[in-house]
Design a protein around this motif. Structure first.
Motif, PDB file in Angstrom:
ATOM      1  N   TYR A 118       0.806  -1.734   0.138  1.00  0.00           N
ATOM      2  CA  TYR A 118      -0.103   0.467  -0.193  1.00  0.00           C
ATOM      3  C   TYR A 118       0.881   1.385   0.085  1.00  0.00           C
ATOM      4  CZ  TYR A 118      -3.806  -3.826   1.791  1.00  0.00           C
ATOM      5  OH  TYR A 118      -4.085  -4.344   1.451  1.00  0.00           O
ATOM      6  N   ALA A 162      -3.900   3.610   4.655  1.00  0.00           N
ATOM      7  CA  ALA A 162      -5.657   3.407   4.553  1.00  0.00           C
ATOM      8  C   ALA A 162      -5.905   2.043   4.516  1.00  0.00           C
ATOM      9  CB  ALA A 162      -6.150   4.347   3.080  1.00  0.00           C
ATOM     10  N   PRO A 198      -8.309  -1.379   3.139  1.00  0.00           N
ATOM     11  CA  PRO A 198      -9.869  -1.253   3.083  1.00  0.00           C
ATOM     12  C   PRO A 198     -10.344  -2.401   4.198  1.00  0.00           C
ATOM     13  CG  PRO A 198      -8.351  -2.385   1.276  1.00  0.00           C
ATOM     14  CD  PRO A 198      -7.807  -1.819   2.861  1.00  0.00           C
ATOM     15  N   GLU A 199     -12.182  -2.278   4.231  1.00  0.00           N
ATOM     16  CA  GLU A 199     -12.493  -2.619   5.801  1.00  0.00           C
ATOM     17  C   GLU A 199     -12.387  -4.519   5.472  1.00  0.00           C
ATOM     18  OE1 GLU A 199     -16.754  -2.579   3.691  1.00  0.00           O
ATOM     19  OE2 GLU A 199     -16.503  -0.994   5.664  1.00  0.00           O
ATOM     20  N   ASP A 204     -13.839   6.104   6.922  1.00  0.00           N
ATOM     21  CA  ASP A 204     -14.084   7.224   6.105  1.00  0.00           C
ATOM     22  C   ASP A 204     -15.211   6.820   5.700  1.00  0.00           C
ATOM     23  OD1 ASP A 204     -13.961   8.270   3.098  1.00  0.00           O
ATOM     24  OD2 ASP A 204     -12.605   8.883   4.576  1.00  0.00           O
ATOM     25  N   LEU A 239     -16.648   7.324   3.226  1.00  0.00           N
ATOM     26  CA  LEU A 239     -17.209   7.494   1.347  1.00  0.00           C
ATOM     27  C   LEU A 239     -15.986   6.194   0.777  1.00  0.00           C
ATOM     28  CD1 LEU A 239     -16.366  11.004   0.260  1.00  0.00           C
ATOM     29  CD2 LEU A 239     -18.372   9.927   0.298  1.00  0.00           C
ATOM     30  N   THR A 240     -15.031   6.108   0.941  1.00  0.00           N
ATOM     31  CA  THR A 240     -14.489   4.547   0.704  1.00  0.00           C
ATOM     32  C   THR A 240     -13.422   3.360   1.611  1.00  0.00           C
ATOM     33  OG1 THR A 240     -12.063   5.623   1.941  1.00  0.00           O
ATOM     34  CG2 THR A 240     -12.014   6.491  -0.487  1.00  0.00           C
ATOM     35  N   HIS A 241     -14.572   3.558   2.423  1.00  0.00           N
ATOM     36  CA  HIS A 241     -14.649   2.411   3.694  1.00  0.00           C
ATOM     37  C   HIS A 241     -12.989   2.054   3.932  1.00  0.00           C
ATOM     38  CE1 HIS A 241     -19.206   2.195   3.203  1.00  0.00           C
ATOM     39  NE2 HIS A 241     -18.990   2.259   1.667  1.00  0.00           N
ATOM     40  N   THR A 242     -12.438   2.375   3.986  1.00  0.00           N
ATOM     41  CA  THR A 242     -11.526   2.404   4.633  1.00  0.00           C
ATOM     42  C   THR A 242     -10.624   2.985   5.960  1.00  0.00           C
ATOM     43  OG1 THR A 242     -10.019   4.548   3.921  1.00  0.00           O
ATOM     44  CG2 THR A 242     -10.071   2.903   2.142  1.00  0.00           C
ATOM     45  N   ASP A 299      -7.892   4.410   8.987  1.00  0.00           N
ATOM     46  CA  ASP A 299      -5.992   4.185   8.504  1.00  0.00           C
ATOM     47  C   ASP A 299      -5.744   3.618   9.996  1.00  0.00           C
ATOM     48  OD1 ASP A 299      -6.594   6.347   6.992  1.00  0.00           O
ATOM     49  OD2 ASP A 299      -6.879   8.179   8.895  1.00  0.00           O
TER      50      ASP A 299
END
Length: 339
Positions: A47, A192, A194-195, A230, A232-235, A237
């Motif tokens: 990443y 960031a 991903p979930e 987040d 919007l991005t479903h991430t 941190d």
């Protein structure tokens, strides 16, 4: 003479045919390849992250006044207690002079009335009043001294000056940041995640970090996981602690972060980049392989489960096969390649 002309004509035709054959030979197609190996992508979760300071401290004056001198610059290392800026202290010193005079007057009155009090000639109420005035004068003197001291701004912590927000000649307001001091002895790499993958990362997941700006590689330390996604991005941190004793890593630098995945049921399987697998018109899947003679061949494969950016292969390939990962759009069966 005719024989000579005939020979020249034949030679010209042979030369022309040779040139045409040379023109029909295509140059090899340049591609990017990868050798198939077991567990090739176990550690391939990579990443992009951004380096942040461990802590940022905003340093400010407690009172209002004109900044007379700025003694540090952006990027300068400062030690705890080092003088950063000086404010015009003319008014503060005038108040200090007045407070010192009041203190002297109160002490003189106390000495004179003490003799009367000791002789029993002074009422107790008046004696308490004199003592109260002395205490008030002492308090005002301490405040005046602190105001003078507060005109000199010192670093509460050691670190590096990140940004200078006030310059000499400008008016600083109470609690307005004059400089930011950054602690970069240890930095954090913000990534960031991903979930769907955040559950696979723990506080002790090994990480390998590359920073192109300084040409260095680092082993990440403890991981701090965020708990708010987040919208919007479903991430989520996460922040990876990285030792930075030489202070080469600076906030804002871009880092490539690679997570070492734990061994799982997929360990030992053949793994390929998912982008290398193509789908034919009949729905079958294939990859382009390159033989020892650098010739491209279309090879049918049976794929298994996805693992991040990679996919396991059940059938069609063996360890040591070379597959095309980039440039396969230009290939056809038997195309000569260079890699």
């Amino acid at each position: 003479m005719k024989k000579t002309l005939w020979m020249l004509l034949v030679a010209s035709l042979v030369s022309s045919c040779g040139q045409k054959r040379e023109q029909n030979v295509k140059a090899p197609t340049r591609v990017t390849t990868q050798v198939v190996s077991q567990g090739a992508a176990d550690n391939a979760q990579t990443y992009v992250g951004i380096i942040e300071e461990k802590e940022a401290t905003a340093v400010s004056f407690t009172g209002m006044g004109v900044v007379r001198r700025m003694l540090v610059d952006e990027g300068q290392a400062v030690a705890k207690g080092q003088l950063i800026a000086v404010m015009d202290d003319t008014q503060a010193r005038n108040l200090l002079t007045g407070a010192e005079a009041q203190m002297a007057q109160a002490n003189d009155a106390l000495e004179r009335y003490k003799m009367l009090h000791d002789n029993g000639s002074l009422p107790e109420v008046q004696w308490v009043e004199i003592q109260s005035k002395v205490a008030q004068a002492r308090s005002q003197l301490e405040v005046a001294r602190k105001n003078v001291a507060d005109c000199r701004l010192t670093a509460p912590v050691g670190g590096v000056v990140g940004k200078k927000l006030v310059n000499a000649g400008e008016t600083a307001m109470p609690s307005q940041a004059v400089v930011n001091i950054l602690d970069i002895s240890t930095v954090k790499v913000k990534v960031a995640i991903p979930e769907a993958e955040i559950a696979d990362i723990s506080a002790n997941t090994p990480t390998h970090i590359k920073v192109e700006a300084v040409g260095g590689s680092y082993q990440g330390g403890r991981i701090e996981k965020g708990v708010l996604a987040d919208a919007l991005t479903h991430t989520y941190d996460i922040r990876i602690l990285v030792a930075n004793g030489n202070r080469q890593l600076l906030p804002g630098m871009v880092a490539n972060v690679q997570f070492a995945a734990a061994q799982s049921e997929h360990s030992g399987q053949l793994l390929l980049p998912v982008t290398a697998v193509q789908k034919a018109a009949d729905g079958t899947q294939f990859v382009w392989t390159v033989g020892k003679d650098s010739t491209a061949h279309r090879t049918a494969v049976t794929i298994g489960t996805l693992q991040g950016n990679n996919v396991s292969v059940k059938d069609g390939l063996k360890t040591g096969d070379r597959i095309v990962t980039e440039g396969y759009q230009k290939l056809s069966e038997g195309t000569k390649t260079v890699y």
